[in-house]
Scaffold this active site. Sequence first.
Site, mmCIF file in Angstrom:
data_model
loop_
_atom_site.group_PDB
_atom_site.id
_atom_site.type_symbol
_atom_site.label_atom_id
_atom_site.label_comp_id
_atom_site.label_asym_id
_atom_site.label_seq_id
_atom_site.Cartn_x
_atom_site.Cartn_y
_atom_site.Cartn_z
ATOM 1 N N LYS A 203 39.176 42.271 33.038
ATOM 2 C CA LYS A 203 38.163 43.059 33.750
ATOM 3 C C LYS A 203 38.379 44.558 33.599
ATOM 4 C CE LYS A 203 35.939 39.712 36.497
ATOM 5 N NZ LYS A 203 35.772 39.031 37.764
ATOM 6 N N ARG A 242 40.653 32.118 37.121
ATOM 7 C CA ARG A 242 39.551 32.047 36.138
ATOM 8 C C ARG A 242 39.892 32.989 34.984
ATOM 9 N NH1 ARG A 242 34.855 34.722 34.966
ATOM 10 N NH2 ARG A 242 33.076 33.422 34.401
HETATM 11 N N1 HH2 Z 1 33.650 36.957 37.147
HETATM 12 C C1 HH2 Z 1 32.692 36.903 36.204
HETATM 13 C C2 HH2 Z 1 31.756 35.865 36.208
HETATM 14 N N2 HH2 Z 1 31.812 34.879 37.134
HETATM 15 N N3 HH2 Z 1 32.859 33.893 39.005
HETATM 16 C C3 HH2 Z 1 33.800 33.918 39.961
HETATM 17 N N4 HH2 Z 1 33.856 32.948 40.875
HETATM 18 N N5 HH2 Z 1 34.727 34.937 40.013
HETATM 19 C C4 HH2 Z 1 34.733 35.959 39.122
HETATM 20 O O1 HH2 Z 1 35.595 36.865 39.230
HETATM 21 C C5 HH2 Z 1 33.726 35.967 38.096
HETATM 22 C C6 HH2 Z 1 32.785 34.896 38.077
HETATM 23 C C7 HH2 Z 1 32.601 37.971 35.169
HETATM 24 O O2 HH2 Z 1 33.350 37.675 34.031
HETATM 25 P P1 HH2 Z 1 32.791 36.972 32.672
HETATM 26 O O3 HH2 Z 1 32.300 35.597 32.931
HETATM 27 O O4 HH2 Z 1 33.860 37.051 31.652
HETATM 28 O O5 HH2 Z 1 31.608 37.899 32.157
HETATM 29 P P2 HH2 Z 1 30.030 37.836 32.311
HETATM 30 O O6 HH2 Z 1 29.677 37.837 33.738
HETATM 31 O O7 HH2 Z 1 29.581 39.075 31.582
HETATM 32 O O8 HH2 Z 1 29.545 36.581 31.673
#
Ligand code: HH2
Length: 265
Positions: A203, A242
């Site tokens: 992040k 995650r």
């Molecule tokens: N972070 C992201 C997406 N979903 N869900 C939970 N429960 N907690 C988190 O910290 C979280 C989440 C963001 O990360 P990422 O999936 O890598 O990116 P994007 O939202 O751009 O798909």
Amino acid sequence: MGILNVTPDSFSDGGRYDAPEAAIAHAERMLEEGADIIDIGGESTRPGAQAIDAAEEIRRTESIVRALTRLGATVSIDTCKAEVARAALGAGAAVVNDVTALGDPEMAETCARAECAVCLMHMQGSPRTMQLAPSYGDVTQEVRAFLLERTAFAEARGIARERLWIDPGIGFGKTVEHNLTLLRRLDALVATGYPVLLGVSRKSFLGKLLGAEDAPAPLEARLEGTLAAQSIGQWLGARILRVHDVGEAVRAARIVAALTASPSR
Ligand code: HH2
């Protein structure tokens, strides 16, 4: 929990796994590396991301959920739309990961009926606007109060307490300092008794700490920081991590688990 973003625009892996064969191969690799759950997302929640409609999100995710469930994987659907959750649950998903904590008026009933696990995450604002001017009095207390209100709402709508997870939402409407405070004080969320999910992987607060606020370190330089932050979170009681880099995260988590199991603590 291994992250599988089947999106063209996710912040770290957008466009890499939007072909079904690539998505399934990547999920299989994460399972081999020790992931217990695969979290499939069809819509990016990165700051400033554009929303997409449910039909497109279902088109991106449903068949992947079905294929991975058939392989015996435990699948989580990362969505804030009840319609998308219903399609994924029908295809075998066991968890709904909702970054809006049941914001869709039909989501609670959808999850209650399916008897799935539900992750309730805190976010200030919406993905489009959340990083413009995050502001809190006491960030730990505000996030904790929000999550307790959401768990009470979920339980009142028929989702069993033992199916609920909570998540501080690292990076969702938070400055670097807010994220650090939430991590340091993760024990305040753990003390609620709900399993805590923590998402720090790659992040931008890590990039800003390793580089500068206006020139963050690149994604490839965030693995060690991810492992440091997740290890502190795990030490303080986080139960689900995650992550993008499953092999590395599992090896770090096993050492933290061995240390926390020590009788001398
Ligand atoms: N972070 C992201 C997406 N979903 N869900 C939970 N429960 N907690 C988190 O910290 C979280 C989440 C963001 O990360 P990422 O999936 O890598 O990116 P994007 O939202 O751009 O798909």
